[in-house]
Design a protein around this motif. Structure first.
Motif, PDB file in Angstrom:
ATOM      1  N   ILE A 219       0.839  -1.200   0.000  1.00 36.73           N
ATOM      2  CA  ILE A 219       0.000   0.000   0.000  1.00 36.73           C
ATOM      3  C   ILE A 219       0.876   1.252   0.000  1.00 36.73           C
ATOM      4  CG2 ILE A 219      -1.741   1.291   1.308  1.00 36.73           C
ATOM      5  CD1 ILE A 219      -2.672  -1.421   2.479  1.00 36.73           C
ATOM      6  N   ASP A 220       0.618   2.144  -0.949  1.00 38.11           N
ATOM      7  CA  ASP A 220       1.283   3.440  -0.976  1.00 38.11           C
ATOM      8  C   ASP A 220       0.331   4.424  -0.282  1.00 38.11           C
ATOM      9  OD1 ASP A 220       2.098   5.991  -1.582  1.00 38.11           O
ATOM     10  OD2 ASP A 220       2.630   5.554  -3.662  1.00 38.11           O
ATOM     11  N   PHE A 221       0.652   4.803   0.940  1.00 38.75           N
ATOM     12  CA  PHE A 221      -0.291   5.609   1.723  1.00 38.75           C
ATOM     13  C   PHE A 221      -0.491   7.011   1.144  1.00 38.75           C
ATOM     14  CE2 PHE A 221       0.372   2.086   4.561  1.00 38.75           C
ATOM     15  CZ  PHE A 221      -0.910   1.877   5.049  1.00 38.75           C
ATOM     16  N   ASP A 222       0.489   7.480   0.370  1.00 37.67           N
ATOM     17  CA  ASP A 222       0.293   8.772  -0.314  1.00 37.67           C
ATOM     18  C   ASP A 222      -0.793   8.633  -1.386  1.00 37.67           C
ATOM     19  OD1 ASP A 222       2.133  10.076   1.183  1.00 37.67           O
ATOM     20  OD2 ASP A 222       3.800   9.706  -0.212  1.00 37.67           O
ATOM     21  N   ALA A 223      -0.714   7.527  -2.128  1.00 35.31           N
ATOM     22  CA  ALA A 223      -1.722   7.293  -3.171  1.00 35.31           C
ATOM     23  C   ALA A 223      -3.097   7.120  -2.534  1.00 35.31           C
ATOM     24  CB  ALA A 223      -1.351   6.055  -3.987  1.00 35.31           C
ATOM     25  N   VAL A 224      -3.160   6.365  -1.425  1.00 40.24           N
ATOM     26  CA  VAL A 224      -4.446   6.146  -0.745  1.00 40.24           C
ATOM     27  C   VAL A 224      -5.028   7.478  -0.294  1.00 40.24           C
ATOM     28  CG1 VAL A 224      -5.547   5.135   1.308  1.00 40.24           C
ATOM     29  CG2 VAL A 224      -3.922   3.784  -0.032  1.00 40.24           C
ATOM     30  N   SER A 225      -4.179   8.326   0.272  1.00 45.09           N
ATOM     31  CA  SER A 225      -4.719   9.578   0.792  1.00 45.09           C
ATOM     32  C   SER A 225      -5.134  10.515  -0.339  1.00 45.09           C
ATOM     33  CB  SER A 225      -3.715  10.162   1.788  1.00 45.09           C
ATOM     34  OG  SER A 225      -3.227  11.349   1.432  1.00 45.09           O
ATOM     35  N   LYS A 226      -4.413  10.467  -1.456  1.00 49.31           N
ATOM     36  CA  LYS A 226      -4.806  11.264  -2.623  1.00 49.31           C
ATOM     37  C   LYS A 226      -6.197  10.826  -3.133  1.00 49.31           C
ATOM     38  CE  LYS A 226      -2.601  12.423  -6.932  1.00 49.31           C
ATOM     39  NZ  LYS A 226      -1.603  12.026  -7.887  1.00 49.31           N
TER      40      LYS A 226
ATOM     41  N   ARG B 166      -9.016  11.878  -0.747  1.00 46.65           N
ATOM     42  CA  ARG B 166      -9.380  13.307  -0.836  1.00 46.65           C
ATOM     43  C   ARG B 166     -10.302  13.559  -2.026  1.00 46.65           C
ATOM     44  NH1 ARG B 166      -3.974  14.204   0.793  1.00 46.65           N
ATOM     45  NH2 ARG B 166      -3.375  14.642  -1.346  1.00 46.65           N
ATOM     46  N   GLU B 167     -10.050  12.853  -3.104  1.00 48.77           N
ATOM     47  CA  GLU B 167     -10.909  12.994  -4.297  1.00 48.77           C
ATOM     48  C   GLU B 167     -12.325  12.472  -3.980  1.00 48.77           C
ATOM     49  OE1 GLU B 167      -9.544  13.511  -7.828  1.00 48.77           O
ATOM     50  OE2 GLU B 167      -7.765  14.274  -6.809  1.00 48.77           O
TER      51      GLU B 167
ATOM     52  N   GLN C 151     -10.753   2.755   4.697  1.00 40.96           N
ATOM     53  CA  GLN C 151     -11.684   3.201   5.738  1.00 40.96           C
ATOM     54  C   GLN C 151     -10.986   4.147   6.704  1.00 40.96           C
ATOM     55  OE1 GLN C 151     -13.189   0.236   8.619  1.00 40.96           O
ATOM     56  NE2 GLN C 151     -15.113   1.361   8.571  1.00 40.96           N
ATOM     57  N   ASP C 152      -9.803   3.758   7.129  1.00 39.81           N
ATOM     58  CA  ASP C 152      -9.038   4.573   8.070  1.00 39.81           C
ATOM     59  C   ASP C 152      -8.782   5.964   7.489  1.00 39.81           C
ATOM     60  OD1 ASP C 152      -7.024   4.864  10.402  1.00 39.81           O
ATOM     61  OD2 ASP C 152      -5.879   5.368   8.600  1.00 39.81           O
ATOM     62  N   ASN C 153      -8.354   5.997   6.241  1.00 39.78           N
ATOM     63  CA  ASN C 153      -8.016   7.284   5.629  1.00 39.78           C
ATOM     64  C   ASN C 153      -9.247   8.152   5.425  1.00 39.78           C
ATOM     65  OD1 ASN C 153      -6.758   9.292   3.833  1.00 39.78           O
ATOM     66  ND2 ASN C 153      -5.063   7.848   3.928  1.00 39.78           N
TER      67      ASN C 153
ATOM     68  N   GLU D 279     -12.011   8.097   7.085  1.00 44.35           N
ATOM     69  CA  GLU D 279     -12.567   8.559   8.359  1.00 44.35           C
ATOM     70  C   GLU D 279     -11.699   9.643   8.978  1.00 44.35           C
ATOM     71  OE1 GLU D 279     -14.385   5.489  10.756  1.00 44.35           O
ATOM     72  OE2 GLU D 279     -15.971   5.644   9.246  1.00 44.35           O
ATOM     73  N   ARG D 280     -10.376   9.570   8.743  1.00 39.56           N
ATOM     74  CA  ARG D 280      -9.508  10.650   9.233  1.00 39.56           C
ATOM     75  C   ARG D 280      -9.813  11.961   8.512  1.00 39.56           C
ATOM     76  NH1 ARG D 280      -3.831   9.420   8.658  1.00 39.56           N
ATOM     77  NH2 ARG D 280      -4.221   7.355   7.830  1.00 39.56           N
ATOM     78  N   LEU D 281     -10.362  11.853   7.298  1.00 33.93           N
ATOM     79  CA  LEU D 281     -10.767  13.059   6.569  1.00 33.93           C
ATOM     80  C   LEU D 281     -12.161  13.532   6.991  1.00 33.93           C
ATOM     81  CD1 LEU D 281      -9.621  12.096   2.948  1.00 33.93           C
ATOM     82  CD2 LEU D 281      -8.563  13.795   4.440  1.00 33.93           C
ATOM     83  N   GLY D 282     -12.803  12.745   7.858  1.00 34.61           N
ATOM     84  CA  GLY D 282     -14.119  13.140   8.381  1.00 34.61           C
ATOM     85  C   GLY D 282     -15.287  12.546   7.618  1.00 34.61           C
ATOM     86  N   LEU D 283     -15.018  11.587   6.750  1.00 36.34           N
ATOM     87  CA  LEU D 283     -16.103  10.971   5.987  1.00 36.34           C
ATOM     88  C   LEU D 283     -16.511   9.654   6.660  1.00 36.34           C
ATOM     89  CD1 LEU D 283     -17.617  11.611   3.361  1.00 36.34           C
ATOM     90  CD2 LEU D 283     -15.905  10.302   2.124  1.00 36.34           C
ATOM     91  N   PRO D 284     -17.772   9.541   7.100  1.00 34.38           N
ATOM     92  CA  PRO D 284     -18.180   8.286   7.756  1.00 34.38           C
ATOM     93  C   PRO D 284     -18.233   7.130   6.756  1.00 34.38           C
ATOM     94  CG  PRO D 284     -20.054   9.757   7.546  1.00 34.38           C
ATOM     95  CD  PRO D 284     -18.859  10.509   7.024  1.00 34.38           C
ATOM     96  N   THR D 285     -17.797   5.961   7.184  1.00 35.84           N
ATOM     97  CA  THR D 285     -17.744   4.799   6.281  1.00 35.84           C
ATOM     98  C   THR D 285     -18.210   3.538   7.006  1.00 35.84           C
ATOM     99  OG1 THR D 285     -15.549   4.111   6.956  1.00 35.84           O
ATOM    100  CG2 THR D 285     -15.642   5.705   5.165  1.00 35.84           C
TER     101      THR D 285
END
Ligand code: UDP
Length: 251
Positions: A28-35, A38-39, A91-93, A95-101
């Motif tokens: 897992i590339d966590f930068d790619a996941v977080s990008k 955000r989208e 899911q973790d990412n 939810e850290r952005l504030g989106l319920p999953t």
């Protein structure tokens, strides 16, 4: 496009393991996941209902292990578990952005996630939660693309967005041929007869039988998801039964 003008109000986003690996070949590339997350957040804030099916090829692919002599169902169970790891990372990412999953798995593992229950998934969507489906169909010999088509039909998705690292479907492999041409539109039958590697035949057939348009697009290109879902731009390649007047018509 806003509110009533949105063409697709409920979408199924299929993320392959390869996309989650980003620039890496494994894991897992966590930068790619977080990008990507955000989208997703951006389009979810416009009220689009999002369900996701996540692959596992970045961690384990059944067919590869079979070529090394492993028993197919056993290898596929491992592949399905790999998709759960990816789903939990997403899911973790989110939810850290504030989106319920909610994560729902096709193989029961109730300490970790909910089991797949269609009506419950629909309720989550109504409440503004992103639902992530993991463990494919729960059966060996299938792919997560087929799981994506199946879930798209079950939850009544308006389209299946197949997120990849390339910007659409080409008439031949763009990695091998310099003169490969990107297609804006292709019918299900053409996709099936050309045996396009972008999705397997079962997945294409399920979408065709249930009239679910498929859009193949590059998710790692910033803003593509918004352009596609909010601005209504013809991003990627549309696979459907006939050409419409939606911008994908020519070529
Ligand atoms: N898999 C399975 N049944 C399913 C979905 C997936 O057995 O319904 C297994 C299969 O071994 C597959 C692996 O899970 O290779 C990972 O899924 P896939 O290869 O579709 O992931 P992706 O290519 O999207 O990363």
């Amino acid at each position: 496009m806003e509110g009533d003008k949105l063409k697709y109000k409920r979408v199924l986003l299929k993320l392959s393991g390869e996309v989650l690996a980003g620039t890496r070949t494994f894991g897992i590339d966590f930068d790619a996941v977080s990008k990507i997350c955000r989208e997703i957040l951006e389009v979810a804030r416009h009220g689009i209902q999002i369900v996701m099916v996540v692959g596992g090829g970045n961690i384990f692919r059944g067919a590869q292990a079979v070529s090394m002599g492993m028993d197919r169902p056993q290898a596929d169970y491992m592949g399905m578990l790999a998709t759960v790891i990816n789903a939990l990372a997403l899911q973790d990412n989110l939810e850290r952005l504030g989106l319920p999953t909610r994560v729902q798995t096709a193989v029961v593992m109730q300490e970790i996630a909910e089991p797949f229950i269609r009506r419950r998934a629909l309720r989550h969507l109504e409440k503004g939660r992103v639902v992530i489906f993991a463990a494919g169909t729960g059966s060996p010999y299938f792919s997560t693309d087929t799981a994506a088509s199946l879930r798209a039909a079950e939850i009544g998705a308006d389209c299946l967005l197949k997120a990849t690292k390339v910007d659409g479907i080409y008439d031949k492999d763009p990695m091998k041929y310099d003169d490969a041409r990107k297609l804006n539109f292709i019918t299900y039958l053409e996709a099936l007869s050309k045996q396009l590697k972008v999705m397997d035949a079962t997945a294409f057939s399920l979408c065709m039988e249930n009239s679910i348009p498929i859009i193949v697009f590059d998710i790692l290109q910033e803003g593509n998801l918004r352009k596609l879902l909010i601005d209504g731009e013809p991003i990627g390649t549309l696979v459907s039964s006939k050409r419409g007047n939606d911008g994908y018509g020519c070529g």
